[in-house]
Scaffold this motif. Structure first.
Motif, short mmCIF file in Angstrom:
data_model
loop_
_atom_site.label_atom_id
_atom_site.label_comp_id
_atom_site.label_asym_id
_atom_site.label_seq_id
_atom_site.Cartn_x
_atom_site.Cartn_y
_atom_site.Cartn_z
N MET A 1 -20.63 -60.13 -3.52
CA MET A 1 -19.92 -59.68 -5.01
C MET A 1 -19.12 -59.10 -5.53
O MET A 1 -19.57 -59.13 -7.37
N GLY A 2 -18.01 -59.34 -4.42
CA GLY A 2 -16.68 -58.84 -5.57
C GLY A 2 -16.28 -58.44 -5.91
O GLY A 2 -16.61 -57.33 -7.14
N LEU A 3 -17.26 -56.82 -5.27
CA LEU A 3 -17.06 -55.36 -5.03
C LEU A 3 -16.20 -54.70 -4.22
O LEU A 3 -15.45 -55.33 -2.84
N ASN A 4 -15.59 -53.34 -4.82
CA ASN A 4 -14.57 -52.66 -3.72
C ASN A 4 -14.96 -51.59 -3.48
O ASN A 4 -15.94 -50.94 -3.69
N VAL A 5 -15.05 -51.23 -1.53
CA VAL A 5 -15.21 -49.92 -1.16
C VAL A 5 -13.84 -48.99 -2.36
O VAL A 5 -12.87 -48.94 -1.47
N CYS A 6 -15.03 -48.35 -2.91
CA CYS A 6 -14.50 -46.50 -3.14
C CYS A 6 -13.83 -45.60 -2.28
O CYS A 6 -12.66 -44.87 -2.25
N TYR A 7 -14.42 -45.38 -1.35
CA TYR A 7 -14.81 -44.32 -0.46
C TYR A 7 -15.64 -44.27 0.72
O TYR A 7 -16.70 -44.70 0.93
N ARG A 8 -15.54 -43.63 1.85
CA ARG A 8 -16.24 -43.11 2.86
C ARG A 8 -15.88 -41.62 3.01
O ARG A 8 -15.15 -41.45 3.01
N ASP A 9 -17.31 -41.39 3.06
CA ASP A 9 -17.19 -39.38 2.80
C ASP A 9 -17.80 -39.62 4.81
O ASP A 9 -18.63 -39.98 4.90
N GLY A 10 -16.78 -38.52 4.64
CA GLY A 10 -17.01 -37.68 5.94
C GLY A 10 -17.94 -36.79 6.37
O GLY A 10 -18.49 -36.08 7.59
N ASN A 11 -18.48 -36.08 4.96
CA ASN A 11 -19.41 -35.30 5.28
C ASN A 11 -20.35 -35.97 5.90
O ASN A 11 -21.40 -34.95 5.79
N GLU B 1 -21.04 -52.78 9.55
CA GLU B 1 -20.22 -53.47 9.05
C GLU B 1 -21.78 -54.49 10.52
O GLU B 1 -21.54 -54.55 11.64
N PRO B 2 -21.62 -56.08 9.42
CA PRO B 2 -20.81 -56.69 8.24
C PRO B 2 -21.45 -56.39 7.08
O PRO B 2 -21.15 -57.30 6.40
N VAL B 3 -22.65 -55.33 7.20
CA VAL B 3 -23.18 -55.39 5.81
C VAL B 3 -22.47 -54.94 4.36
O VAL B 3 -22.27 -55.55 3.70
N ILE B 4 -21.31 -53.81 4.76
CA ILE B 4 -19.97 -53.49 3.35
C ILE B 4 -19.36 -54.58 3.08
O ILE B 4 -19.39 -54.68 2.02
N SER B 5 -18.97 -55.20 4.46
CA SER B 5 -17.80 -56.19 4.01
C SER B 5 -18.73 -57.86 3.41
O SER B 5 -18.21 -58.85 2.84
N ASP B 6 -19.76 -58.20 3.66
CA ASP B 6 -20.66 -59.50 2.64
C ASP B 6 -21.34 -58.53 1.39
O ASP B 6 -20.64 -59.55 1.30
N ILE B 7 -21.33 -57.56 1.07
CA ILE B 7 -22.08 -57.26 0.14
C ILE B 7 -20.40 -57.21 -0.48
O ILE B 7 -20.96 -58.31 -1.65
N ALA B 8 -19.25 -56.85 0.00
CA ALA B 8 -18.19 -56.42 -0.49
C ALA B 8 -17.64 -57.99 -1.52
O ALA B 8 -17.36 -58.87 -2.76
N GLY B 9 -18.08 -59.15 -0.33
CA GLY B 9 -17.31 -60.36 -0.33
C GLY B 9 -18.13 -61.03 -1.39
O GLY B 9 -17.42 -62.08 -1.58
#
Length: 254
Positions: free
Chosen positions: A28-38, A18-26
């Motif tokens: 570009m109008g995209l949704n986070v689909c997954y955060r990979d614990g692996n 953050e804030p990179v992911i929130s900025d891209i989503a906001g």
């Protein structure tokens, strides 16, 4: 090389998620689909956003000594981290890479997913990974790195597609030929005359630059001005129809 190959995923790296992911989503109008614990075992956290059927991932190190952290130190945060391709036989493509002097850095085997990552120093500019998921010859089929329901997060009201990747190099023709040999695609010319590798769902264009980096991503959007304004409001550096975020230029076209 026989068999299909498509761009499956682009990975960017940031010092913090953050804030990179929130900025891209906001923007570009995209949704986070997954955060990979692996990825925690590599000292990383991540988030993925589908852009139609191509996944855009951001990883961030949370402990010292990670490959992603070294990448940030080396590049000063400039450039995309990884280009990930789906194909029918990652091992065959890995063997081919080794024959032309590109080492295998890592093999990931989490059935039904199998991935072969090549050494970034040998690839130049960014990591290359080849992978295959049993039952995923349908581009909308299962893809474990993006989570069990990634398809449900696809939005197309603002951003329709990731259409191109821009690679910069002091020797763009040589880098294009090198990547073409690794991926198994002949170099052609873009409409504007640059060396280009055309995949079924995306193209890689090679431009003159100071160093070997993945320098930009091109997107088709419904309203260029609206996306550009959203980028300005979030404090991104905007130039023409492009803005700087996550170490690369997001280039917009209608």
């Amino acid at each position: 090389m026989a068999g299909y190959i498509r761009l499956r995923q682009i990975c960017l790296v940031a010092s913090q998620l953050e804030p990179v992911i929130s900025d891209i989503a906001g923007i570009m109008g995209l949704n986070v689909c997954y955060r990979d614990g692996n990825v925690a075992k590599y000292g990383l956290e991540n988030a993925l956003l589908p852009v139609d059927t191509i996944l855009l991932e951001v990883v961030a190190p949370f402990q010292p000594g990670t490959a992603a952290g070294r990448f940030l130190d080396k590049t000063g945060g400039r450039g995309g981290y990884m280009a990930i391709f789906c194909c029918d036989d990652p091992d065959q493509r890995g063997r081919h890479a080794e024959k032309i002097g590109v080492r295998i850095a890592n093999v990931i085997d989490h059935a039904p997913y199998h991935g072969v990552q090549l050494h970034p120093r040998d690839c130049r500019a960014a990591f290359i990974e080849f992978n295959h998921t049993d039952g995923s010859d349908d581009i909308l089929g299962p893809y474990p790195p993006a989570g069990p329901d990634w398809q449900r997060s696809i939005r197309k009201d603002i951003t329709q597609a990731l259409t191109g990747v821009e690679m910069a190099s002091p020797q763009p023709q040589a880098l294009a030929e090198h990547w073409g040999r690794i991926i198994g695609i002949s170099v052609t010319q873009s409409q504007s005359g640059e060396p280009e590798l055309k995949l079924p769902n995306c193209s890689f264009r090679f431009i003159k630059g100071a160093s070997d980096i993945m320098s930009g991503l091109r997107f088709r959007v419904s309203d260029v001005a609206a996306v550009r304004d959203a980028a300005k409001k979030r404090g991104c550096a905007v130039s023409g129809d492009s803005f700087w975020l996550g170490g690369v230029m997001f280039q917009l076209a209608a």
